[in-house]
Design a protein around this motif. Structure first.
Motif, PDB file in Angstrom:
ATOM      1  N   SER A 166       0.840  -1.201   0.000  1.00  0.00           N
ATOM      2  CA  SER A 166       0.000   0.000   0.000  1.00  0.00           C
ATOM      3  C   SER A 166       0.874   1.249   0.000  1.00  0.00           C
ATOM      4  O   SER A 166       2.015   1.235   0.464  1.00  0.00           O
ATOM      5  N   VAL A 167       0.297   2.346  -0.534  1.00  0.00           N
ATOM      6  CA  VAL A 167       0.956   3.655  -0.575  1.00  0.00           C
ATOM      7  C   VAL A 167      -0.099   4.694  -0.221  1.00  0.00           C
ATOM      8  O   VAL A 167      -1.208   4.649  -0.750  1.00  0.00           O
ATOM      9  N   VAL A 168       0.244   5.644   0.672  1.00  0.00           N
ATOM     10  CA  VAL A 168      -0.737   6.660   1.061  1.00  0.00           C
ATOM     11  C   VAL A 168      -0.006   7.979   1.313  1.00  0.00           C
ATOM     12  O   VAL A 168       1.096   8.000   1.863  1.00  0.00           O
ATOM     13  N   PHE A 169      -0.598   9.103   0.843  1.00  0.00           N
ATOM     14  CA  PHE A 169      -0.065  10.433   1.081  1.00  0.00           C
ATOM     15  C   PHE A 169      -0.593  10.984   2.399  1.00  0.00           C
ATOM     16  O   PHE A 169      -1.717  10.676   2.817  1.00  0.00           O
ATOM     17  N   SER A 170       0.192  11.821   3.053  1.00  0.00           N
ATOM     18  CA  SER A 170      -0.263  12.519   4.247  1.00  0.00           C
ATOM     19  C   SER A 170      -1.316  13.555   3.847  1.00  0.00           C
ATOM     20  O   SER A 170      -1.400  13.947   2.669  1.00  0.00           O
ATOM     21  N   PRO A 171      -2.134  14.010   4.818  1.00  0.00           N
ATOM     22  CA  PRO A 171      -3.197  14.979   4.488  1.00  0.00           C
ATOM     23  C   PRO A 171      -2.689  16.249   3.809  1.00  0.00           C
ATOM     24  O   PRO A 171      -3.379  16.805   2.963  1.00  0.00           O
ATOM     25  N   ALA A 192       3.619   7.406   2.871  1.00  0.00           N
ATOM     26  CA  ALA A 192       4.037   6.205   3.584  1.00  0.00           C
ATOM     27  C   ALA A 192       3.752   4.991   2.720  1.00  0.00           C
ATOM     28  O   ALA A 192       2.779   4.965   1.962  1.00  0.00           O
ATOM     29  N   THR A 193       4.626   3.993   2.835  1.00  0.00           N
ATOM     30  CA  THR A 193       4.450   2.745   2.090  1.00  0.00           C
ATOM     31  C   THR A 193       4.565   1.574   3.048  1.00  0.00           C
ATOM     32  O   THR A 193       5.188   1.677   4.107  1.00  0.00           O
ATOM     33  N   SER A 194       3.941   0.438   2.687  1.00  0.00           N
ATOM     34  CA  SER A 194       4.086  -0.797   3.456  1.00  0.00           C
ATOM     35  C   SER A 194       4.364  -1.926   2.491  1.00  0.00           C
ATOM     36  O   SER A 194       3.959  -1.874   1.328  1.00  0.00           O
ATOM     37  N   GLY A 195       5.067  -2.958   2.975  1.00  0.00           N
ATOM     38  CA  GLY A 195       5.468  -4.013   2.058  1.00  0.00           C
ATOM     39  C   GLY A 195       5.498  -5.384   2.672  1.00  0.00           C
ATOM     40  O   GLY A 195       5.295  -5.566   3.880  1.00  0.00           O
ATOM     41  N   ASP A 196       5.760  -6.364   1.822  1.00  0.00           N
ATOM     42  CA  ASP A 196       5.828  -7.761   2.237  1.00  0.00           C
ATOM     43  C   ASP A 196       7.083  -8.073   3.049  1.00  0.00           C
ATOM     44  O   ASP A 196       7.238  -9.186   3.553  1.00  0.00           O
ATOM     45  N   ASP A 197       8.017  -7.093   3.138  1.00  0.00           N
ATOM     46  CA  ASP A 197       9.238  -7.333   3.904  1.00  0.00           C
ATOM     47  C   ASP A 197       9.049  -7.053   5.387  1.00  0.00           C
ATOM     48  O   ASP A 197      10.007  -7.069   6.160  1.00  0.00           O
ATOM     49  N   VAL A 210       3.303  -6.266   6.061  1.00  0.00           N
ATOM     50  CA  VAL A 210       2.452  -5.158   6.507  1.00  0.00           C
ATOM     51  C   VAL A 210       1.440  -4.896   5.395  1.00  0.00           C
ATOM     52  O   VAL A 210       1.810  -4.564   4.272  1.00  0.00           O
ATOM     53  N   SER A 211       0.139  -5.081   5.701  1.00  0.00           N
ATOM     54  CA  SER A 211      -0.874  -5.047   4.647  1.00  0.00           C
ATOM     55  C   SER A 211      -1.358  -3.642   4.322  1.00  0.00           C
ATOM     56  O   SER A 211      -1.790  -3.392   3.200  1.00  0.00           O
ATOM     57  N   SER A 212      -1.323  -2.707   5.295  1.00  0.00           N
ATOM     58  CA  SER A 212      -1.817  -1.365   4.995  1.00  0.00           C
ATOM     59  C   SER A 212      -1.213  -0.358   5.957  1.00  0.00           C
ATOM     60  O   SER A 212      -0.713  -0.706   7.024  1.00  0.00           O
ATOM     61  N   VAL A 213      -1.294   0.926   5.558  1.00  0.00           N
ATOM     62  CA  VAL A 213      -0.770   2.017   6.365  1.00  0.00           C
ATOM     63  C   VAL A 213      -1.680   3.215   6.168  1.00  0.00           C
ATOM     64  O   VAL A 213      -2.226   3.419   5.083  1.00  0.00           O
ATOM     65  N   ALA A 227      -0.452   4.818  11.343  1.00  0.00           N
ATOM     66  CA  ALA A 227      -0.857   3.496  11.841  1.00  0.00           C
ATOM     67  C   ALA A 227      -0.587   2.457  10.764  1.00  0.00           C
ATOM     68  O   ALA A 227      -0.816   2.702   9.577  1.00  0.00           O
ATOM     69  N   THR A 228      -0.065   1.314  11.211  1.00  0.00           N
ATOM     70  CA  THR A 228       0.194   0.209  10.281  1.00  0.00           C
ATOM     71  C   THR A 228      -0.579  -1.014  10.729  1.00  0.00           C
ATOM     72  O   THR A 228      -0.857  -1.194  11.910  1.00  0.00           O
ATOM     73  N   ARG A 229      -0.879  -1.870   9.752  1.00  0.00           N
ATOM     74  CA  ARG A 229      -1.653  -3.076  10.006  1.00  0.00           C
ATOM     75  C   ARG A 229      -0.940  -4.271   9.373  1.00  0.00           C
ATOM     76  O   ARG A 229      -0.579  -4.229   8.196  1.00  0.00           O
ATOM     77  N   GLY A 230      -0.677  -5.326  10.166  1.00  0.00           N
ATOM     78  CA  GLY A 230       0.081  -6.465   9.672  1.00  0.00           C
ATOM     79  C   GLY A 230      -0.704  -7.750   9.690  1.00  0.00           C
ATOM     80  O   GLY A 230      -1.772  -7.840  10.304  1.00  0.00           O
TER      81      GLY A 230
END
Length: 713
Positions: free
Chosen positions: A650-655, A661-666, A689-692, A702-705
């Motif tokens: 996942s990739v998400v921009f700050s407000p 921020a990015t999250s990955g399979d590592d 990490v599946s989402s951020v 916040a991150t979600r694994g």
């Protein structure tokens, strides 16, 4: 309760009901429908309570069990559905105020049953042939599920085909085209949480948007009602769009079904047996109620235990059903409500051969999903997973599957023997565990799940991705990085095939394609590295030749110079051609930035070449200009953020748009500035990490694994 106590309690309840009935009737004919729902049904059932034990025993004996085990009640079960009269009356009042109700309740609270066996039969009684009930569970494609429901209600394939358009206008078009003005339509979407746990994300969002539009467009139509049943612990799924729009229109109409009160439980226990001419031994009902109260998800366990009790008495030729009495001793021998399911399933399992016990384990674990919400910090939990009938293969699995369905521990929408590959709805025939209560009430299954939960979650994620990939088989749907490594390790694990069963042919093909793509990319990288090394070797050799040639005589020097010039020109042509070929390969693998860099490198080599200026090569010039034109046509990346090992989930921009921020399979999340500079590497999750997501003010992350946790940074 003895007959005198039954008489006294019933007289009080009947007097109260008669008073309520009189009050409502004085209000006018418009309320008669609610009276039917909330009062007359109770009045009819209460009459049986007033009959003495001896009188009940004089009724015609029906030896068929009136209880449902773990299965939900259906509209055909209205004559054995008791205890929810008061809630049903409130539900009818709610339905008069809105055209969309979201019925919430815990697992095992009876959400589905109260609509199917309570609401639907009474609507059918009121509207007769003008009543149409469309029942569906969302499954992978809710539009396809509705298509099957339309077929089951007698609509032709050409009529039902309309729903397969699957867009935001679909539900409205279905109602507009197929519903007659004088028909009363009830659309029941059972297990609404499947939209968030089973359905494809694109289909889910389109269905929810279409549902919201239908509700708004038909808000003033009193002959169209929508009821959705959903586990209350999934309500938080309504936070993101488009589900938040659904949250707004149901905000004031979300009745919550709770545990039954003792008097309601008494009705649910006694009345089905009384209708069959059978009573309970004095004190037994009180003991059952005591065992049930305060136990979460108790209703499926209650029905399962009562059905076992009935069957055990039916097999007792000395007394039991023939004696018209269900006995305390039989109830206790079964283990009571808290132990009957465990004891019975253990008995079934122990009766299997070792090979079939292993098949049973594989079957159950194919029907389990690992749930939980890392974003809110809740622990993982097992939930049911619906699997296609074709998932179960081999003689042992076929035999055990048939037995488990016969014992009503599993349910299927197609017969086990001679099953057709597709049922009426057009979707594959499926199998699922009869009720989630089995996941927490059978100790052996609980231990299997705990021991294998990570492997189960990984295999299920693979199955979901395979389902998407097999439609068009795009390379970008294949796995890579750590995720691919984990599934390959799982595939090679000796215990995997025994405990969870081997991967199916489609999953095997997906893994092989992923491994092939990984190896192919690695080979391309190695080939490019070798080409670069070869170019460097040629350059060094050429330099050595120039140095040696400088010491030769003038005539020989001139001759060698001409020869070397030819070699230099040819080497430059090969170097430029290599860059063009590499750029084309990178572009084919969606490496747009790398392809752009390589294309520019080829153009610069062409411009800097002295010998190609003296003696141009039209073919190589055309190739370079063509590659540059292709890159100009498709555009290029602004930047590339490199750092993750494996795929980025996942990739998400700050407000404020200044960070992302990015999250990955590592197993990491990373924070970057808008220029692409890495600001932080966030470690801590076990697994990918599946989402951020940023906080609304952009100050926290916040991150979600997949390890069942969420972390705040």
């Amino acid at each position: 309760m003895n007959p005198d106590q039954q008489q006294s309690a019933s007289e009080k309840q009947l007097a109260s009901q008669q008073q309520s009935l009189g009050d409502v009737q004085m209000q006018g004919d418009d309320n008669i429908f609610n009276v039917i729902q909330g009062q007359i049904i109770t009045l009819t059932q209460t009459k049986i309570i007033q009959i003495s034990v001896d009188e009940i025993k004089t009724r015609e004996l029906n030896t068929t069990s009136p209880y449902k085990r773990l299965e939900k009640f259906e509209p055909t079960d209205a004559d054995r559905f008791f205890g929810r009269d008061q809630f049903l009356g409130g539900l009818m009042n709610e339905l008069e105020q809105t055209n969309f109700i979201l019925l919430l309740g815990a697992s095992g609270s009876g959400k589905s049953s109260v609509v199917r066996a309570g609401l639907i039969p009474w609507l059918r009684q009121k509207w007769g042939k003008g009543f149409v009930d469309l029942l569906l569970t969302p499954d992978r494609d809710p539009f396809e599920s509705l298509y099957g429901s339309l077929l089951s209600r007698g609509y032709s394939q050409s009529q039902a085909q309309l729903v397969r358009a699957g867009n935001t206008e679909t539900l409205g078009e279905v109602v507009k085209t197929l519903k007659s003005p004088d028909q009363f339509w009830l659309i029941l979407i059972d297990q609404f949480e499947e939209l968030f746990t089973v359905s494809e994300a694109e289909k889910r969002d389109l269905f929810i948007t279409s549902l919201v539009k239908l509700s708004k467009d038909c808000a003033k139509d009193p002959l169209l009602k929508i009821v959705a049943t959903m586990r209350s612990d999934f309500l938080e799924q309504f936070d993101p769009a488009p589900a938040n729009r659904l949250a707004r229109i149901t905000e004031k109409h979300r009745p919550l079904i709770t545990q039954m009160q003792p008097d309601e439980l008494r009705l649910a226990i006694e009345q089905p047996a009384a209708h069959h001419g059978v009573v309970f031994e004095t004190g037994l009902v009180e003991e059952i109620i005591k065992d049930v109260q305060g136990q979460a998800g108790c209703l499926p366990l209650l029905q399962y235990t009562l059905d076992l009790l009935w069957e055990s008495e039916a097999l007792d030729k000395g007394s039991g059903i023939r004696d018209r009495t269900l006995n305390i001793s039989s109830y206790r021998r079964l283990g009571g409500v808290r132990g009957a399911l465990q004891q019975q399933v253990d008995k079934i399992y122990q009766g299997l051969s070792p090979d079939k016990q292993l098949a049973a384990q594989q079957i159950f674990l194919k029907l389990v999903e690992i749930g939980g919400d890392g974003a809110s910090g809740t622990a993982w939990k097992p939930v049911r997973r619906r699997a296609e009938r074709s998932t179960f293969r081999g003689e042992q699995e076929e035999a055990v599957l048939a037995l488990l369905i016969k014992e009503r521990l599993l349910v299927s929408d197609a017969p086990v023997e001679g099953v057709e590959p597709w049922h009426a709805g057009g979707q594959a025939a499926t199998v699922e565990i009869a009720h989630e209560i089995l996941l927490t009430s059978w100790d052996k299954l609980k231990s299997w799940i705990v021991q294998n939960r990570e492997d189960i979650a990984l295999r299920n994620r693979l199955d979901d991705d395979v389902r998407q990939w097999k439609i068009k088989k795009p390379d970008d749907e294949l796995w890579s990085g750590i995720k691919l490594g984990r599934i390959v390790d799982l595939k090679n694990k000796p215990a995997f095939g025994q405990v969870l069963g081997d991967f199916g042919p489609e999953a095997q093909a997906f893994i092989e394609a992923s491994v092939g793509r990984r190896d192919r990319l690695e080979q391309e990288k190695e080939a490019q590295r070798q080409r670069e090394l070869e170019q460097e070797r040629k350059a060094r050799k050429f330099a050595q030749r120039i140095t040696v040639g400088a010491s030769l005589a003038g005539v020989a020097m001139a001759g060698l110079g001409i020869f070397s010039a030819i070699q230099v020109r040819q080497a430059e042509i090969e170097q430029i051609r290599t860059s063009v070929t590499l750029a084309q390969a990178q572009l084919a693998n969606n490496q747009t930035l790398d392809a752009t860099v390589e294309s520019i490198r080829a153009e610069r080599l062409l411009q800097k070449s002295f010998w190609l200026g003296v003696r141009p090569n039209s073919d190589i010039k055309t190739a370079v200009l063509g590659q540059l034109q292709q890159m100009a046509n498709i555009g290029q990346e602004h930047n590339r953020l490199e750092g993750h090992q494996g795929s980025v989930s996942s990739v998400v921009f700050s407000p404020d748009g200044k960070q992302l921020a990015t999250s990955g399979d590592d197993g990491t999340a990373r924070l970057w500035d808008s220029a692409g500079k890495q600001l932080a590497e966030l470690k801590g999750h076990q697994g990918y990490v599946s989402s951020v997501v940023f906080s609304p003010d952009g100050k926290q992350l916040a991150t979600r694994g997949d390890d069942g946790t969420a972390r705040l940074w």
